[in-house]
Design a protein around this motif. Sequence first.
Motif, PDB file in Angstrom:
ATOM      1  N   LEU A   1       0.856  -1.178   0.000  1.00 48.98           N
ATOM      2  CA  LEU A   1       0.000   0.000   0.000  1.00 48.98           C
ATOM      3  C   LEU A   1       0.892   1.228   0.000  1.00 48.98           C
ATOM      4  CD1 LEU A   1      -2.886   1.210   0.351  1.00 48.98           C
ATOM      5  CD2 LEU A   1      -2.514   1.036   2.789  1.00 48.98           C
ATOM      6  N   PHE A   2       0.777   2.040  -1.014  1.00 45.34           N
ATOM      7  CA  PHE A   2       1.550   3.272  -1.104  1.00 45.34           C
ATOM      8  C   PHE A   2       0.741   4.387  -0.486  1.00 45.34           C
ATOM      9  CE2 PHE A   2       4.556   6.230  -2.643  1.00 45.34           C
ATOM     10  CZ  PHE A   2       3.850   7.357  -3.001  1.00 45.34           C
ATOM     11  N   GLU A  67      -8.536  17.228   8.041  1.00 42.65           N
ATOM     12  CA  GLU A  67      -7.918  18.069   9.062  1.00 42.65           C
ATOM     13  C   GLU A  67      -6.572  18.631   8.633  1.00 42.65           C
ATOM     14  OE1 GLU A  67      -7.925  15.945  12.773  1.00 42.65           O
ATOM     15  OE2 GLU A  67     -10.082  15.608  12.685  1.00 42.65           O
ATOM     16  N   GLY A  68      -6.496  19.084   7.383  1.00 43.78           N
ATOM     17  CA  GLY A  68      -5.285  19.732   6.896  1.00 43.78           C
ATOM     18  C   GLY A  68      -4.188  18.811   6.412  1.00 43.78           C
ATOM     19  N   HIS A  69      -4.436  17.506   6.411  1.00 46.16           N
ATOM     20  CA  HIS A  69      -3.444  16.549   5.925  1.00 46.16           C
ATOM     21  C   HIS A  69      -4.007  15.771   4.750  1.00 46.16           C
ATOM     22  CE1 HIS A  69      -0.421  17.095   9.032  1.00 46.16           C
ATOM     23  NE2 HIS A  69      -1.438  17.301   9.856  1.00 46.16           N
ATOM     24  N   THR A  70      -3.122  15.402   3.837  1.00 48.24           N
ATOM     25  CA  THR A  70      -3.508  14.663   2.647  1.00 48.24           C
ATOM     26  C   THR A  70      -2.788  13.331   2.623  1.00 48.24           C
ATOM     27  OG1 THR A  70      -3.788  16.721   1.435  1.00 48.24           O
ATOM     28  CG2 THR A  70      -3.610  14.717   0.126  1.00 48.24           C
ATOM     29  N   GLN A  71      -3.548  12.262   2.438  1.00 40.28           N
ATOM     30  CA  GLN A  71      -2.962  10.939   2.248  1.00 40.28           C
ATOM     31  C   GLN A  71      -3.201  10.555   0.801  1.00 40.28           C
ATOM     32  OE1 GLN A  71      -5.024   8.683   5.260  1.00 40.28           O
ATOM     33  NE2 GLN A  71      -3.372   9.007   6.715  1.00 40.28           N
ATOM     34  N   LEU A  72      -2.129  10.126   0.123  1.00 40.53           N
ATOM     35  CA  LEU A  72      -2.218   9.742  -1.280  1.00 40.53           C
ATOM     36  C   LEU A  72      -2.089   8.233  -1.432  1.00 40.53           C
ATOM     37  CD1 LEU A  72       0.086  12.425  -2.958  1.00 40.53           C
ATOM     38  CD2 LEU A  72      -2.407  12.476  -2.671  1.00 40.53           C
ATOM     39  N   TYR A  73      -2.943   7.680  -2.282  1.00 41.07           N
ATOM     40  CA  TYR A  73      -2.907   6.262  -2.614  1.00 41.07           C
ATOM     41  C   TYR A  73      -2.776   6.182  -4.125  1.00 41.07           C
ATOM     42  CZ  TYR A  73      -4.628   5.961   2.120  1.00 41.07           C
ATOM     43  OH  TYR A  73      -4.763   6.104   3.475  1.00 41.07           O
ATOM     44  N   ALA A  74      -1.564   5.887  -4.593  1.00 39.42           N
ATOM     45  CA  ALA A  74      -1.276   5.885  -6.027  1.00 39.42           C
ATOM     46  C   ALA A  74      -1.417   4.480  -6.590  1.00 39.42           C
ATOM     47  CB  ALA A  74       0.130   6.419  -6.278  1.00 39.42           C
ATOM     48  N   ASN A  75      -2.136   4.357  -7.650  1.00 36.13           N
ATOM     49  CA  ASN A  75      -2.409   3.168  -8.465  1.00 36.13           C
ATOM     50  C   ASN A  75      -3.646   2.416  -7.959  1.00 36.13           C
ATOM     51  OD1 ASN A  75      -1.605   0.871  -6.789  1.00 36.13           O
ATOM     52  ND2 ASN A  75       0.524   1.461  -7.174  1.00 36.13           N
ATOM     53  N   SER A  77      -4.295  -0.723  -7.292  1.00 31.84           N
ATOM     54  CA  SER A  77      -4.196  -1.718  -6.210  1.00 31.84           C
ATOM     55  C   SER A  77      -4.097  -1.037  -4.839  1.00 31.84           C
ATOM     56  CB  SER A  77      -3.018  -2.662  -6.453  1.00 31.84           C
ATOM     57  OG  SER A  77      -1.806  -1.959  -6.492  1.00 31.84           O
ATOM     58  N   SER A  78      -3.423   0.092  -4.748  1.00 27.01           N
ATOM     59  CA  SER A  78      -3.374   0.831  -3.483  1.00 27.01           C
ATOM     60  C   SER A  78      -4.736   1.393  -3.116  1.00 27.01           C
ATOM     61  CB  SER A  78      -2.355   1.969  -3.564  1.00 27.01           C
ATOM     62  OG  SER A  78      -1.050   1.453  -3.652  1.00 27.01           O
ATOM     63  N   ILE A  79      -5.469   1.848  -4.129  1.00 31.21           N
ATOM     64  CA  ILE A  79      -6.821   2.367  -3.892  1.00 31.21           C
ATOM     65  C   ILE A  79      -7.726   1.244  -3.395  1.00 31.21           C
ATOM     66  CG2 ILE A  79      -8.857   3.356  -5.031  1.00 31.21           C
ATOM     67  CD1 ILE A  79      -6.800   4.919  -6.817  1.00 31.21           C
ATOM     68  N   ARG A  80      -7.606   0.077  -4.000  1.00 37.17           N
ATOM     69  CA  ARG A  80      -8.399  -1.077  -3.556  1.00 37.17           C
ATOM     70  C   ARG A  80      -8.072  -1.448  -2.115  1.00 37.17           C
ATOM     71  NH1 ARG A  80      -7.531  -6.674  -6.277  1.00 37.17           N
ATOM     72  NH2 ARG A  80      -7.696  -7.823  -4.376  1.00 37.17           N
ATOM     73  N   ALA A  81      -6.800  -1.450  -1.754  1.00 41.94           N
ATOM     74  CA  ALA A  81      -6.383  -1.773  -0.392  1.00 41.94           C
ATOM     75  C   ALA A  81      -6.940  -0.742   0.598  1.00 41.94           C
ATOM     76  CB  ALA A  81      -4.855  -1.834  -0.302  1.00 41.94           C
ATOM     77  N   TYR A  82      -6.945   0.535   0.197  1.00 45.33           N
ATOM     78  CA  TYR A  82      -7.516   1.587   1.058  1.00 45.33           C
ATOM     79  C   TYR A  82      -9.010   1.322   1.287  1.00 45.33           C
ATOM     80  CZ  TYR A  82      -9.781   5.961   2.237  1.00 45.33           C
ATOM     81  OH  TYR A  82     -10.581   6.911   2.812  1.00 45.33           O
ATOM     82  N   VAL A  83      -9.739   1.027   0.212  1.00 42.25           N
ATOM     83  CA  VAL A  83     -11.180   0.800   0.307  1.00 42.25           C
ATOM     84  C   VAL A  83     -11.474  -0.412   1.202  1.00 42.25           C
ATOM     85  CG1 VAL A  83     -13.239   0.115  -1.019  1.00 42.25           C
ATOM     86  CG2 VAL A  83     -11.731   1.918  -1.876  1.00 42.25           C
ATOM     87  N   GLU A  84     -10.667  -1.417   1.123  1.00 45.94           N
ATOM     88  CA  GLU A  84     -10.877  -2.611   1.950  1.00 45.94           C
ATOM     89  C   GLU A  84     -10.663  -2.330   3.431  1.00 45.94           C
ATOM     90  OE1 GLU A  84      -8.280  -5.461   0.104  1.00 45.94           O
ATOM     91  OE2 GLU A  84      -9.749  -5.929  -1.470  1.00 45.94           O
ATOM     92  N   ARG A  85      -9.856  -1.300   3.736  1.00 40.98           N
ATOM     93  CA  ARG A  85      -9.571  -0.956   5.139  1.00 40.98           C
ATOM     94  C   ARG A  85     -10.618  -0.058   5.753  1.00 40.98           C
ATOM     95  NH1 ARG A  85      -4.627   1.822   4.356  1.00 40.98           N
ATOM     96  NH2 ARG A  85      -5.600   3.176   5.884  1.00 40.98           N
ATOM     97  N   VAL A  86     -11.294   0.766   4.963  1.00 34.38           N
ATOM     98  CA  VAL A  86     -12.249   1.720   5.547  1.00 34.38           C
ATOM     99  C   VAL A  86     -13.642   1.156   5.632  1.00 34.38           C
ATOM    100  CG1 VAL A  86     -10.993   3.797   4.994  1.00 34.38           C
ATOM    101  CG2 VAL A  86     -12.625   2.902   3.333  1.00 34.38           C
TER     102      VAL A  86
END
Length: 86
Positions: A1-2, A67-75, A77-86
Amino acid sequence: LFKLDLKNDCGLPDGTYLFTTKTCPNCRQAKSYLEGMDYIVVDAQENPELARGLDIQQAPTLAVISEGHTQLYANASSIRAYVERV
């Protein structure tokens, strides 16, 4: 996960933003992973200053601003991994 955590200096409100391009082969796949979630699609080619301000290097990239911070998920597969976590 990037994942990259940046200070949000671009002025975007809190939210989830999917940066795409018209020629991106994996953007459609990323959109399917995000089905049912609230997000805004941003064409990186039409909004180059915004993409540059968030250090978007490729499409698709999901930018989650909170809250003023940005988390980036590039590509996709990283987006899919993010969605699976939330």
